[in-house]
Scaffold this active site. Sequence first.
Site, PDB file in Angstrom:
ATOM      1  N   LYS A   1      17.066  18.061 -11.023  1.00 41.51           N
ATOM      2  CA  LYS A   1      16.417  17.687  -9.754  1.00 41.51           C
ATOM      3  C   LYS A   1      17.421  17.698  -8.597  1.00 41.51           C
ATOM      4  O   LYS A   1      17.147  18.296  -7.557  1.00 41.51           O
ATOM      5  CB  LYS A   1      15.786  16.284  -9.875  1.00 41.51           C
ATOM      6  CG  LYS A   1      14.695  16.212 -10.926  1.00 41.51           C
ATOM      7  CD  LYS A   1      14.125  14.817 -11.062  1.00 41.51           C
ATOM      8  CE  LYS A   1      15.089  13.805 -11.605  1.00 41.51           C
ATOM      9  NZ  LYS A   1      15.581  14.082 -12.970  1.00 41.51           N
ATOM     10  N   THR A   2      18.573  17.042  -8.797  1.00 36.81           N
ATOM     11  CA  THR A   2      19.583  17.006  -7.728  1.00 36.81           C
ATOM     12  C   THR A   2      20.064  18.423  -7.434  1.00 36.81           C
ATOM     13  O   THR A   2      20.235  18.809  -6.271  1.00 36.81           O
ATOM     14  CB  THR A   2      20.777  16.114  -8.174  1.00 36.81           C
ATOM     15  OG1 THR A   2      20.274  14.803  -8.420  1.00 36.81           O
ATOM     16  CG2 THR A   2      21.852  16.052  -7.114  1.00 36.81           C
TER      17      THR A   2
ATOM     18  N   ARG B   1      21.901  19.020 -18.788  1.00 37.54           N
ATOM     19  CA  ARG B   1      23.047  18.093 -18.741  1.00 37.54           C
ATOM     20  C   ARG B   1      23.570  17.828 -20.150  1.00 37.54           C
ATOM     21  O   ARG B   1      24.776  17.803 -20.375  1.00 37.54           O
ATOM     22  CB  ARG B   1      22.659  16.770 -18.083  1.00 37.54           C
ATOM     23  CG  ARG B   1      23.796  15.744 -18.218  1.00 37.54           C
ATOM     24  CD  ARG B   1      23.521  14.432 -17.527  1.00 37.54           C
ATOM     25  NE  ARG B   1      23.424  14.591 -16.103  1.00 37.54           N
ATOM     26  CZ  ARG B   1      22.521  13.963 -15.348  1.00 37.54           C
ATOM     27  NH1 ARG B   1      21.659  13.136 -15.904  1.00 37.54           N
ATOM     28  NH2 ARG B   1      22.495  14.165 -14.059  1.00 37.54           N
TER      29      ARG B   1
ATOM     30  N   ASP C   1      17.205  10.217  -3.873  1.00 36.63           N
ATOM     31  CA  ASP C   1      17.162  10.172  -5.326  1.00 36.63           C
ATOM     32  C   ASP C   1      16.543   8.833  -5.740  1.00 36.63           C
ATOM     33  O   ASP C   1      16.603   7.866  -4.968  1.00 36.63           O
ATOM     34  CB  ASP C   1      18.607  10.269  -5.848  1.00 36.63           C
ATOM     35  CG  ASP C   1      18.675  10.869  -7.232  1.00 36.63           C
ATOM     36  OD1 ASP C   1      17.614  11.150  -7.813  1.00 36.63           O
ATOM     37  OD2 ASP C   1      19.795  11.050  -7.738  1.00 36.63           O
TER      38      ASP C   1
ATOM     39  N   THR D   1      12.510  10.084 -11.976  1.00 33.31           N
ATOM     40  CA  THR D   1      12.333  10.334 -13.408  1.00 33.31           C
ATOM     41  C   THR D   1      11.035   9.695 -13.886  1.00 33.31           C
ATOM     42  O   THR D   1      10.637   9.886 -15.024  1.00 33.31           O
ATOM     43  CB  THR D   1      13.498   9.700 -14.200  1.00 33.31           C
ATOM     44  OG1 THR D   1      13.690   8.370 -13.724  1.00 33.31           O
ATOM     45  CG2 THR D   1      14.773  10.484 -14.036  1.00 33.31           C
TER      46      THR D   1
HETATM   47  N1  LIG Z   1      18.262  25.230 -14.023  1.00 35.74           N
HETATM   48  C1  LIG Z   1      19.555  25.015 -14.253  1.00 35.74           C
HETATM   49  N2  LIG Z   1      20.409  26.045 -14.458  1.00 35.74           N
HETATM   50  C2  LIG Z   1      21.718  25.803 -14.717  1.00 35.74           C
HETATM   51  N3  LIG Z   1      22.272  24.574 -14.807  1.00 35.74           N
HETATM   52  C3  LIG Z   1      21.464  23.527 -14.605  1.00 35.74           C
HETATM   53  C4  LIG Z   1      20.083  23.679 -14.319  1.00 35.74           C
HETATM   54  N4  LIG Z   1      19.535  22.472 -14.159  1.00 35.74           N
HETATM   55  C5  LIG Z   1      20.525  21.584 -14.335  1.00 35.74           C
HETATM   56  N5  LIG Z   1      21.698  22.208 -14.609  1.00 35.74           N
HETATM   57  C6  LIG Z   1      22.974  21.548 -14.908  1.00 35.74           C
HETATM   58  O1  LIG Z   1      22.709  20.245 -15.434  1.00 35.74           O
HETATM   59  C7  LIG Z   1      23.462  19.257 -14.740  1.00 35.74           C
HETATM   60  C8  LIG Z   1      22.524  18.096 -14.435  1.00 35.74           C
HETATM   61  O2  LIG Z   1      21.590  18.474 -13.442  1.00 35.74           O
HETATM   62  P1  LIG Z   1      21.127  17.460 -12.276  1.00 35.74           P
HETATM   63  O3  LIG Z   1      22.226  16.523 -11.936  1.00 35.74           O
HETATM   64  O4  LIG Z   1      20.569  18.286 -11.178  1.00 35.74           O
HETATM   65  O5  LIG Z   1      19.966  16.686 -13.032  1.00 35.74           O
HETATM   66  P2  LIG Z   1      18.967  15.572 -12.449  1.00 35.74           P
HETATM   67  O6  LIG Z   1      17.579  15.991 -12.816  1.00 35.74           O
HETATM   68  O7  LIG Z   1      19.252  15.351 -11.015  1.00 35.74           O
HETATM   69  O8  LIG Z   1      19.366  14.284 -13.305  1.00 35.74           O
HETATM   70  P3  LIG Z   1      19.169  12.720 -12.935  1.00 35.74           P
HETATM   71  O9  LIG Z   1      17.724  12.398 -13.196  1.00 35.74           O
HETATM   72  O10 LIG Z   1      20.062  11.984 -13.900  1.00 35.74           O
HETATM   73  O11 LIG Z   1      19.576  12.520 -11.514  1.00 35.74           O
HETATM   74  C9  LIG Z   1      24.032  19.928 -13.490  1.00 35.74           C
HETATM   75  O12 LIG Z   1      25.409  19.759 -13.417  1.00 35.74           O
HETATM   76  C10 LIG Z   1      23.782  21.400 -13.653  1.00 35.74           C
HETATM   77  O13 LIG Z   1      25.021  22.063 -13.878  1.00 35.74           O
HETATM   78 MG   LIG Z   2      19.965  13.664  -9.994  1.00 35.42          MG
END
Ligand SMILES: Nc1ncnc2c1ncn2[C@@H]1O[C@H](COP(=O)(O)OP(=O)(O)OP(=O)(O)O)[C@@H](O)[C@H]1O
Ligand SMILES: [Mg+2]
Length: 342
Positions: free
Chosen positions: A66-67, A219, A111, A160
């Site tokens: 998401k981030t 992740r 977030d 989430t």
């Molecule tokens: N579609 C994607 N392609 C490649 N790498 C990805 C992808 N999605 C996520 N990642 C990798 O996974 C890691 C975690 O992603 P991210 O921090 O965006 O998750 P999030 O959904 O924001 O998690 P949270 O709910 O904990 O905030 C990032 O460092 C990124 O490198």
């Molecule tokens: Mg995030």
Amino acid sequence: MKHELLSLKPKEEEALFEKTLRPAHIDEYLGQTRIKENLLVFIEAARKREEALDHVLLYGAPGLGKTTLANIIANELGVEIKTTSGPAIERPLDLLIMLKSLKPRDVLFIDEIHRLSRVVEEILYPSMEDFTFDKVLSKAGSTKSTRVKLPHFTLIGATTRSGAISSPLRDRFGIVLSLSFYSDDELTAIVKRSAGIMGIKIRHEAAREIAGRCRGTPRIANRLLRRIRDFADVLGDGTISVDVTKDALDKLGIDSIGLDETDRRLLETLMITFKGKPVGLDTLAACLSEEPQNLEEVYEPYLLQMGLIGKTSRGRVAAPRAYQHFGLRKEGDFQQNLLDGF
Ligand SMILES: Nc1ncnc2c1ncn2[C@@H]1O[C@H](COP(=O)(O)OP(=O)(O)OP(=O)(O)O)[C@@H](O)[C@H]1O
Ligand SMILES: [Mg+2]
């Protein structure tokens, strides 16, 4: 170990590492094909009209991207992104300061938007709808309200917990996107991409093995890759082979479908302790010495997706697939299972 591999939020050191792996452009963001296709249309349309993109709400389990996607959207729009989180905006004034710092068409990323306080959430509504902010001034016992004009901006909210967003807030987002767990092919590509950036040699089959055991989550795939690299460096010749991978994952307590010790204890609690009857979240959490929120946000989404548990009005139940995975007999045979020494 479980907390390191499945913790809700990355620690500081990991957050830095994640930044180095975070794709900056939409074509490096692997998987989520339909979401990307639609977003590209919306972004192109906003750019053509020289308008701010509609507000975007991103749903999805921790670590699904998401981030990363919020940053990519800003990047593809060619605008700046300011990041904050629900709990960090304590007072309406904190929100006003953030909003006033934006330029037209910039992105404000909130977030954990489900954790906004009620008063901040309500003051956000006119900001999202009319780009105005009602500033309340209290002076000598009387209150006066002045209307502040804001730049046209895009709010991107991430959560989430889809159920935790109030419907008035959800209704104010023009674009609502729900991120799904990734397929093995997509995760294999993500592992290989990360290995490339980190300068790690990895065999295709090894990347596939990680993909099948990372709970459909980029992740966790990246976390496993880092841990397996340690095993390959110490016990092998530095190249990550499928044998090193299987061995390392076994040592880390990750089973063939990516379940860790807590997942297994959770399923055993449902199947054996409660003999297949529905169990409420709080009871289950107490049995496992876990926070209910952690179970709900971190463990359950994947177990539900894998068809290992089901949610009923009276609580959680283990699904037939869980019995199969553990080699247990059907619901009726619990006493026998116990006698068999499960
Ligand atoms: N579609 C994607 N392609 C490649 N790498 C990805 C992808 N999605 C996520 N990642 C990798 O996974 C890691 C975690 O992603 P991210 O921090 O965006 O998750 P999030 O959904 O924001 O998690 P949270 O709910 O904990 O905030 C990032 O460092 C990124 O490198
Ligand atoms: Mg995030």
